[in-house]
Design a protein around this motif. Structure first.
Motif, mmCIF file in Angstrom:
data_model
loop_
_atom_site.group_PDB
_atom_site.id
_atom_site.type_symbol
_atom_site.label_atom_id
_atom_site.label_comp_id
_atom_site.label_asym_id
_atom_site.label_seq_id
_atom_site.Cartn_x
_atom_site.Cartn_y
_atom_site.Cartn_z
ATOM 1 N N PRO A 124 0.817 -1.213 0.000
ATOM 2 C CA PRO A 124 0.000 0.000 0.000
ATOM 3 C C PRO A 124 0.852 1.265 0.000
ATOM 4 N N THR A 125 0.244 2.330 -0.445
ATOM 5 C CA THR A 125 0.846 3.660 -0.359
ATOM 6 C C THR A 125 0.287 4.353 0.870
ATOM 7 N N VAL A 126 1.167 4.880 1.699
ATOM 8 C CA VAL A 126 0.765 5.449 2.982
ATOM 9 C C VAL A 126 0.981 6.957 2.950
ATOM 10 N N SER A 127 0.019 7.698 3.513
ATOM 11 C CA SER A 127 0.148 9.146 3.585
ATOM 12 C C SER A 127 -0.490 9.643 4.874
ATOM 13 N N TYR A 128 -0.022 10.807 5.289
ATOM 14 C CA TYR A 128 -0.586 11.451 6.480
ATOM 15 C C TYR A 128 -1.941 12.035 6.118
ATOM 16 N N ALA A 129 -2.927 11.859 7.009
ATOM 17 C CA ALA A 129 -4.275 12.348 6.732
ATOM 18 C C ALA A 129 -4.609 13.562 7.590
ATOM 19 N N ASP A 130 -4.664 13.389 8.868
ATOM 20 C CA ASP A 130 -5.032 14.483 9.750
ATOM 21 C C ASP A 130 -4.622 14.113 11.168
ATOM 22 N N ALA A 131 -4.921 15.022 12.088
ATOM 23 C CA ALA A 131 -4.515 14.782 13.475
ATOM 24 C C ALA A 131 -5.555 15.371 14.411
ATOM 25 N N THR A 132 -5.627 14.790 15.595
ATOM 26 C CA THR A 132 -6.479 15.320 16.648
ATOM 27 C C THR A 132 -5.622 15.562 17.875
ATOM 28 N N GLY A 133 -5.998 16.552 18.617
ATOM 29 C CA GLY A 133 -5.277 16.925 19.824
ATOM 30 C C GLY A 133 -5.792 18.278 20.262
ATOM 31 N N THR A 134 -5.303 18.720 21.386
ATOM 32 C CA THR A 134 -5.725 20.023 21.890
ATOM 33 C C THR A 134 -4.812 21.081 21.282
ATOM 34 N N LEU A 135 -5.390 21.866 20.412
ATOM 35 C CA LEU A 135 -4.617 22.885 19.712
ATOM 36 C C LEU A 135 -4.568 24.143 20.555
ATOM 37 N N GLY A 136 -3.372 24.587 20.815
ATOM 38 C CA GLY A 136 -3.203 25.813 21.585
ATOM 39 C C GLY A 136 -3.071 27.008 20.663
ATOM 40 N N ASN A 137 -2.069 27.810 20.935
ATOM 41 C CA ASN A 137 -1.854 29.024 20.142
ATOM 42 C C ASN A 137 -0.656 28.845 19.220
ATOM 43 N N ASN A 138 -0.662 29.658 18.173
ATOM 44 C CA ASN A 138 0.497 29.732 17.268
ATOM 45 C C ASN A 138 0.852 28.372 16.684
ATOM 46 N N ASP A 139 -0.176 27.585 16.387
ATOM 47 C CA ASP A 139 -0.004 26.265 15.759
ATOM 48 C C ASP A 139 0.675 25.262 16.680
ATOM 49 N N TRP A 140 0.697 25.535 17.947
ATOM 50 C CA TRP A 140 1.241 24.580 18.917
ATOM 51 C C TRP A 140 0.112 23.727 19.475
ATOM 52 N N TYR A 141 0.426 22.457 19.707
ATOM 53 C CA TYR A 141 -0.487 21.577 20.443
ATOM 54 C C TYR A 141 -0.049 21.551 21.906
ATOM 55 N N VAL A 142 -1.043 21.502 22.783
ATOM 56 C CA VAL A 142 -0.746 21.455 24.217
ATOM 57 C C VAL A 142 -1.082 20.088 24.787
#
Length: 679
Positions: free
Chosen positions: A332-350
């Motif tokens: 198979p061909t693998v690719s990144y799809a999306d992500a879940t998490g608590t998004l903080g500020n300035n594109d940082w996840y907390v």
């Protein structure tokens, strides 16, 4: 099938045969046909049923003089030979035939005209024996409105009429049926059966012809069983039955796969697979026909595809046999799809990030369309790598085929106290609110604000200042109060009071300087309070009492008091005041009389009085007045208690024409003067 004589029609498909007085019954299937020989079939064929063949060979109908009438059936076999498909008799069409005997002295026709209205009609032709001999029965077309053509070549038959002294034998064949098909190896024995009025009944095996046809060498084809019998009176009966020997076993289809078993999962091949067909037909190989059955090498990826093989032969049909092959040798061909998490500020996840990776596979499809991986750790580029993916066929893509980086900061800033302004005094106390500085450090995203200042509130020996909330660039918040600093703050000045208050007084009678009393309930006094500004000179004065606490707060209070000047009275006569030039002879002693009062109290101490003289210019315009009374002696000052006044005897200088000012100055600084001119 041929008979020497037909003597009775017992119904559709049944004809009684007779020869030389012997009777036999043969049952023919109405409408059962055999194909005519080559050159006969040109149109729909009309044939007699004396035997089962559709041919131009004249069959024999044996009859006896004085015996029963004979009969046979006529039938129709469509052949498409005239270009018209199917039976020519359709709708309301009719074919009418005239039936004639070639020798009516031997035999006559009881049914001179018969009709066909459909292909299934079987009209009866009746023959009456007249005399010994032979006659031929033929047919001609009387009328035909079908638009098609009909062949009558198979209709004629010969009628042999025997003398009445000998009954014709009746011959039949049992075991096999005209036109029937028998499986190879299962053909019944054909038996000739004879009944004859004079000779009696007998039976014997039929004579079998050689098998003919494309596969005759394997025992498949057409075979005829023939019987012939001549009775004692010389009457002969013959008969034959033609049947087919068929291949009852259909072809056998088999295949092999190399490799035999799929080398992947769920029936998928991951490498090349060879499909090889095998079809066997031992009995009728010349009739074998194949559809499909192509050997195939599957060497490229493909979705499930059916490969089939069908076989037909004289033995029947086999298949289709179907093989479904599917090949997938590509992971198979693998690719990144999306992500879940608590998004903080300035594109940082907390928080940790759950990254979803998807797999696509054009052939067998992914075993799992998506999988998630949870990040680990913190940083500005936390890489999350895809897990291993497999497709349904079992091809795998190694972990890490795709990755995605995230900015992750799960930790709030660290906060510490780093200083205060202003600095405390040498006693460690502040006298004003303190501005404490707190510093945040964050090793990952960095603090949103590196420092914050908090101003204290209130006072005390341990005034606590708590850090404010700090936030990092990712949005993590360190709550307020994680760091504290304690300060000694005294913002309240001490209290201070004079030990006594000074009233207004006259010079020389001013009370001693008062003391002060101070207190401070928090930081305490820095030493004792102090009083300043105490003066005994004439004038208005301000006493100041000052107290300072250990925090540096100072309280100052004041008290105003007045030291009044003495009251000077004089100079009395003989001296004139107010700028008048008192004239006196130089060297004379002039008595200067005056009084000094401190309020209502007259002062009497000469030591508190002093005199001075100074030479002045003599103004011609100033009024003059003669000193009338002089004294004797040198200059001296005394208080005359009797007169109640001071007397200053001033011995004037010598030298006429000069002017002087005599000034008396009291200890309080008060002065009075008079002007003199010497003469």
């Amino acid at each position: 099938m041929k008979y020497s004589e037909v003597i009775q029609d017992t119904g559709p498909g049944k004809i009684l045969l007779r020869r030389a007085g012997v009777k036999a019954a043969a049952t023919l299937a109405a409408g059962s046909l055999l194909l005519a020989s080559a050159g006969v079939v040109h149109a729909d064929n009309i044939y007699n049923t004396l035997d089962a063949s559709v041919d131009s060979v004249a069959e024999v109908m044996p009859l006896n003089v004085g015996g029963s009438n004979g009969s046979t059936l006529l039938a129709l076999n469509p052949s498409n030979g005239d270009g018209k498909n199917g039976c020519n008799l359709t709708g309301s069409t009719v074919l009418t035939l005239n039936i004639e005997s070639s020798n009516t002295a031997v035999a006559t026709i009881t049914t001179p005209q018969v009709s066909f209205t459909s292909c299934n009609d079987t009209p009866t032709v009746g023959v009456r024996p007249v005399a010994a001999g032979s006659a031929t029965v033929t047919a001609t077309v009387a009328s035909n409105n079908s638009g098609g053509t009909f062949s009558l070549a198979a209709v004629p038959f010969q009628v042999n009429v025997a003398p009445p002294a000998n009954t014709a034998p009746v011959l039949s064949i049992s075991g096999v049926t005209p036109g029937a098909s028998y499986a190879k190896g299962s053909v019944p024995a054909a038996v000739c059966n004879v009944t004859d009025a004079e000779d009696g009944a007998s039976s014997f095996p039929a004579v079998l012809s050689v098998i003919t046809g494309d596969d005759a060498a394997t025992g498949i084809g057409s075979q005829t069983a023939s019987c012939s019998y001549t009775d004692g009176g010389g009457m002969k009966a013959t008969s034959s039955v033609t049947y087919g020997i068929v291949d009852a076993t259909a072809p056998v289809i088999s295949y092999t796969l190399s490799p035999a078993a799929a080398d992947g999962l769920a029936g998928w091949y991951r490498n090349s697979v060879q499909l090889t067909w095998t079809v066997t037909e031992p009995d009728s190989p010349r009739t074998l026909q194949l559809v499909g059955c192509d050997d195939t090498l599957v060497s490229t990826d493909q979705l499930p595809n059916d490969y089939s093989c069908s076989a037909t032969s004289g033995g029947g049909s086999a298949g289709p046999a179907t093989v479904s092959l599917k090949r997938d040798g590509t992971a198979p061909t693998v690719s990144y799809a999306d992500a879940t998490g608590t998004l903080g500020n300035n594109d940082w996840y907390v928080s940790d990030v759950v990254a979803r990776f998807t797999a696509t596979d054009a052939t067998s499809g992914p075993a799992s369309a998506s999988q998630t991986v949870t990040s680990s750790g913190e940083g500005s580029a936390v890489a999350v790598q895809s897990p291993e993916f497999a497709d349904v066929a079992g091809n795998t893509t190694a972990a890490g085929a795709a990755s995605q980086s995230f900015k992750i900061d799960k930790t709030a800033p660290d906060v510490s106290y780093t200083g205060a302004a202003p600095a405390p005094n040498s006693n460690g106390w502040y006298k004003n609110d303190v501005e404490a500085t707190f510093t945040a450090t964050d090793a990952v995203s960095g603090p949103l604000e590196a420092t914050k200042k908090v101003t204290s509130s209130g006072e005390g020996e341990a005034v606590e200042v708590a850090s404010p909330a700090f936030e990092d660039l990712a949005g993590n918040v360190r709550e307020a109060g994680v760091a504290t600093a304690s300060f000694k703050i005294d913002k309240t000045a001490p209290t201070v009071n004079f030990s006594s208050l000074l009233a207004d007084s006259y010079y020389g009678s001013t009370p001693a300087a008062p003391g002060c009393v101070a207190s401070d309930s928090l930081s305490g006094l820095a030493g004792s309070c102090a009083v300043s500004g105490y003066e005994t000179t004439v004038g208005t004065h301000t006493l100041t009492a000052t107290a300072t606490d250990n925090a540096g707060n100072t309280t100052t209070i004041t008290d105003d008091y007045e030291v009044k000047a003495w009251t000077l009275k004089g100079f009395y006569q003989p001296i004139d005041m107010n700028g008048v030039l008192n004239t006196v002879k130089g060297g004379s002693t002039v008595p200067a009389k005056f009084e000094v009062f401190a309020g209502a109290t007259e002062l009497t101490d000469p030591s508190q009085m002093s005199f001075s003289m100074a030479k002045i210019s003599c103004s011609p315009i100033v009024p003059t007045d003669e000193i009338e009374t002089t004294a004797t002696g040198n200059t001296s000052l005394r208080y005359d208690a009797t007169a109640g006044q001071f007397i200053y005897n001033w011995k004037t200088p010598t030298g006429a024409g000069t002017c002087y000012r005599l000034t008396m100055k009291a200890s309080d600084g008060s002065t009075m003067s008079a002007n003199f001119k010497l003469k």
